[in-house]
Write a protein that holds these residues in place. Structure first.
Motif, PDB file in Angstrom:
ATOM      1  N   PRO A   1       0.836  -1.132   0.199  1.00  0.00           N
ATOM      2  CA  PRO A   1       0.000   0.102   0.156  1.00  0.00           C
ATOM      3  C   PRO A   1       0.824   1.294   0.003  1.00  0.00           C
ATOM      4  O   PRO A   1       0.462   2.272  -0.361  1.00  0.00           O
ATOM      5  CB  PRO A   1      -0.788  -0.188   1.367  1.00  0.00           C
ATOM      6  N   ALA A   2       2.133   1.320   0.379  1.00  0.00           N
ATOM      7  CA  ALA A   2       3.006   2.416   0.565  1.00  0.00           C
ATOM      8  C   ALA A   2       3.331   2.978  -0.794  1.00  0.00           C
ATOM      9  O   ALA A   2       3.612   4.090  -1.002  1.00  0.00           O
ATOM     10  CB  ALA A   2       4.149   2.207   1.412  1.00  0.00           C
ATOM     11  N   THR A   3       3.622   1.891  -1.701  1.00  0.00           N
ATOM     12  CA  THR A   3       4.246   2.068  -3.174  1.00  0.00           C
ATOM     13  C   THR A   3       3.089   2.054  -4.165  1.00  0.00           C
ATOM     14  O   THR A   3       3.478   2.402  -5.668  1.00  0.00           O
ATOM     15  CB  THR A   3       5.334   1.424  -3.356  1.00  0.00           C
ATOM     16  N   MET A   4       2.164   1.170  -3.992  1.00  0.00           N
ATOM     17  CA  MET A   4       1.293   0.448  -4.841  1.00  0.00           C
ATOM     18  C   MET A   4       1.830  -0.356  -5.845  1.00  0.00           C
ATOM     19  O   MET A   4       1.501  -0.522  -7.099  1.00  0.00           O
ATOM     20  CB  MET A   4       0.659   1.816  -5.663  1.00  0.00           C
ATOM     21  N   LYS A   5       2.907  -0.900  -5.646  1.00  0.00           N
ATOM     22  CA  LYS A   5       3.713  -1.784  -6.552  1.00  0.00           C
ATOM     23  C   LYS A   5       3.055  -3.270  -6.043  1.00  0.00           C
ATOM     24  O   LYS A   5       2.681  -3.708  -4.823  1.00  0.00           O
ATOM     25  CB  LYS A   5       5.056  -1.974  -6.473  1.00  0.00           C
TER      26      LYS A   5
ATOM     27  N   GLY B   1      -5.278   1.037  -9.492  1.00  0.00           N
ATOM     28  CA  GLY B   1      -3.982   1.772  -9.694  1.00  0.00           C
ATOM     29  C   GLY B   1      -2.554   1.152  -9.404  1.00  0.00           C
ATOM     30  O   GLY B   1      -1.704   1.751  -9.143  1.00  0.00           O
ATOM     31  N   ILE B   2      -2.789  -0.272  -9.408  1.00  0.00           N
ATOM     32  CA  ILE B   2      -1.451  -1.081  -8.922  1.00  0.00           C
ATOM     33  C   ILE B   2      -0.417  -1.151 -10.250  1.00  0.00           C
ATOM     34  O   ILE B   2      -0.861  -1.346 -11.262  1.00  0.00           O
ATOM     35  CB  ILE B   2      -2.052  -2.502  -8.564  1.00  0.00           C
TER      36      ILE B   2
ATOM     37  N   GLN C   1      -9.103 -11.123 -17.207  1.00  0.00           N
ATOM     38  CA  GLN C   1      -9.665  -9.921 -17.541  1.00  0.00           C
ATOM     39  C   GLN C   1     -10.088  -9.499 -16.346  1.00  0.00           C
ATOM     40  O   GLN C   1      -9.925  -8.157 -15.880  1.00  0.00           O
ATOM     41  CB  GLN C   1     -10.722 -10.091 -18.724  1.00  0.00           C
ATOM     42  N   ARG C   2     -10.543 -10.183 -15.220  1.00  0.00           N
ATOM     43  CA  ARG C   2     -11.138  -9.731 -14.064  1.00  0.00           C
ATOM     44  C   ARG C   2      -9.861  -9.183 -13.264  1.00  0.00           C
ATOM     45  O   ARG C   2      -9.907  -8.170 -12.549  1.00  0.00           O
ATOM     46  CB  ARG C   2     -11.713 -10.784 -13.299  1.00  0.00           C
ATOM     47  N   ILE C   3      -8.573  -9.844 -13.394  1.00  0.00           N
ATOM     48  CA  ILE C   3      -7.496  -9.152 -12.650  1.00  0.00           C
ATOM     49  C   ILE C   3      -7.035  -8.152 -13.190  1.00  0.00           C
ATOM     50  O   ILE C   3      -6.732  -7.199 -12.466  1.00  0.00           O
ATOM     51  CB  ILE C   3      -6.392 -10.499 -12.890  1.00  0.00           C
ATOM     52  N   LEU C   4      -7.166  -8.044 -14.738  1.00  0.00           N
ATOM     53  CA  LEU C   4      -6.767  -6.620 -15.178  1.00  0.00           C
ATOM     54  C   LEU C   4      -7.385  -5.439 -14.914  1.00  0.00           C
ATOM     55  O   LEU C   4      -7.206  -4.490 -14.565  1.00  0.00           O
ATOM     56  CB  LEU C   4      -6.720  -6.889 -16.602  1.00  0.00           C
ATOM     57  N   SER C   5      -8.785  -5.915 -14.967  1.00  0.00           N
ATOM     58  CA  SER C   5      -9.819  -4.601 -14.353  1.00  0.00           C
ATOM     59  C   SER C   5      -9.383  -4.458 -12.912  1.00  0.00           C
ATOM     60  O   SER C   5      -9.504  -2.982 -12.627  1.00  0.00           O
ATOM     61  CB  SER C   5     -11.384  -5.195 -14.472  1.00  0.00           C
ATOM     62  N   TYR C   6      -9.159  -5.395 -12.065  1.00  0.00           N
ATOM     63  CA  TYR C   6      -8.998  -4.828 -10.527  1.00  0.00           C
ATOM     64  C   TYR C   6      -7.611  -4.140 -10.623  1.00  0.00           C
ATOM     65  O   TYR C   6      -7.630  -3.053  -9.818  1.00  0.00           O
ATOM     66  CB  TYR C   6      -8.994  -6.145  -9.677  1.00  0.00           C
ATOM     67  N   ILE C   7      -6.789  -4.308 -11.243  1.00  0.00           N
ATOM     68  CA  ILE C   7      -5.313  -3.743 -11.294  1.00  0.00           C
ATOM     69  C   ILE C   7      -5.577  -2.242 -11.860  1.00  0.00           C
ATOM     70  O   ILE C   7      -5.057  -1.414 -11.155  1.00  0.00           O
ATOM     71  CB  ILE C   7      -4.454  -4.522 -12.251  1.00  0.00           C
ATOM     72  N   ALA C   8      -6.254  -2.074 -12.846  1.00  0.00           N
ATOM     73  CA  ALA C   8      -6.568  -0.806 -13.433  1.00  0.00           C
ATOM     74  C   ALA C   8      -7.271   0.103 -12.305  1.00  0.00           C
ATOM     75  O   ALA C   8      -7.096   1.323 -12.195  1.00  0.00           O
ATOM     76  CB  ALA C   8      -7.259  -0.989 -14.746  1.00  0.00           C
ATOM     77  N   ASP C   9      -8.489  -0.328 -11.735  1.00  0.00           N
ATOM     78  CA  ASP C   9      -9.198   0.115 -10.936  1.00  0.00           C
ATOM     79  C   ASP C   9      -8.741   0.551  -9.498  1.00  0.00           C
ATOM     80  O   ASP C   9      -8.997   1.749  -9.197  1.00  0.00           O
ATOM     81  CB  ASP C   9     -10.444  -0.601 -10.329  1.00  0.00           C
TER      82      ASP C   9
END
Length: 291
Positions: A25-29, A62-63, A52-60
């Motif tokens: 959570p500190a760096t969002m990596k 900001g990871i 695709q579910r994983i990609l959507s979560y990452i995009a939403d």
């Protein structure tokens, strides 16, 4: 300082598989662990709903994904690691003993000389005890064979992704009867994982939701010590292996195993296309005894 990653789990009901994204959570990596590429065996069709579910979560959220990690070459689902690498540009990695799995299954499938057994399908092959960082979260690679000869777990701060070693406590532990598997090695792996701090969160590779309960993916080391049905009475290695081997002898082979392993031993790539531009899967007739 206790490093505690945020973990998002994704369940694939079709195969009973858990997939994970964890991040600092500190760096969002963050990193992806054991993503599923969907496969329809009747149509021999590759689908990408889970990925695709994983990609959507990452995009939403900001990871920034810095690693795509497989714990082992899976026998029950196709890995989406390579597909996600193409989308995200992050490197993919697995344990260095995967070369032994490649050699084993090259023989079973009778692959030609164009099938590499040097692990080059991955960007990084981890050694036991190797450490790396995801943001400010330290990750330690723990060699954890038994289910396969190449399995690794990822200990990420106070969380550990332990794949097909433990199941949830009410289901016990995972099978060890695939080629290259060993119940004795699995027992040693389980004991090693149980030596982690009691509050370590263990994220499992599968859950089949017995008795109609909701699917679950996480229990602590302390919870497994207290209530795991295969380990709570502190069995000896011989006692555990007897239970595990007898149980495994009753289990059918995974429905997708023969398809999955010729994809997963290539890091998630399809077999080379033939002269008509299409890839094909091979089935080794008569190699396995019916169950």
């Amino acid at each position: 300082m206790t490093h505690s990653p945020i973990v998002k789990s994704f369940w694939d009901e079709t195969t009973g598989s858990w997939q994970y994204v964890f991040h600092d959570p500190a760096t969002m990596k963050g990193a992806i662990v054991d993503p599923v590429l969907d496969f329809d065996p009747q149509a021999a069709a590759i689908l990408t709903g889970n990925a695709q579910r994983i990609l959507s979560y990452i995009a939403d959220t900001g990871i920034e994904i810095v690693w795509i990690l497989d714990t082992h070459p899976h026998a029950d689902h196709l890995t989406a690691a390579h597909w996600l690498k193409d989308k995200l540009g992050a490197p993919q990695a697995i344990g260095e003993m995967v070369t032994g799995v490649q050699r084993l299954w090259k023989g079973i499938y009778n692959f030609g000389e164009d099938f590499s057994t040097d692990g080059a399908a991955w960007d990084r092959l981890w050694a036991d005890g190797e450490c790396f960082m995801v943001g400010e979260i330290p990750i330690t690679v723990m060699f954890s064979p038994g289910h396969t000869l190449a399995s690794v777990s990822y200990v990420a701060g106070d969380a550990a992704f332990v794949h097909d070693t433990f199941m949830m406590p009410d289901s016990g532990t995972s099978r060890a009867d695939f080629p290259g598997g060993s119940s004795a090695e699995l027992y040693a792996t389980l004991m090693r994982i149980l030596s982690l701090p009691d509050d370590t969160r263990l994220y499992v590779g599968h859950d089949y939701a017995p008795d109609g309960r909701a699917a679950a993916c996480c229990a602590t080391v302390a919870e497994h010590k207290a209530s795991n049905i295969h380990l709570k009475d502190a069995p000896s290695e011989d006692e555990y292996c007897k239970i595990r081997d007898e149980r495994d002898a009753t289990l059918p082979l995974p429905k997708l195993m023969l398809a999955a392993l010729q994809i997963n031993t290539r890091g998630g790539r399809m077999p080379p296309a033939e002269d008509n531009g299409r890839s094909y899967l091979k089935i080794p007739l008569g190699y396995f005894e019916p169950r």
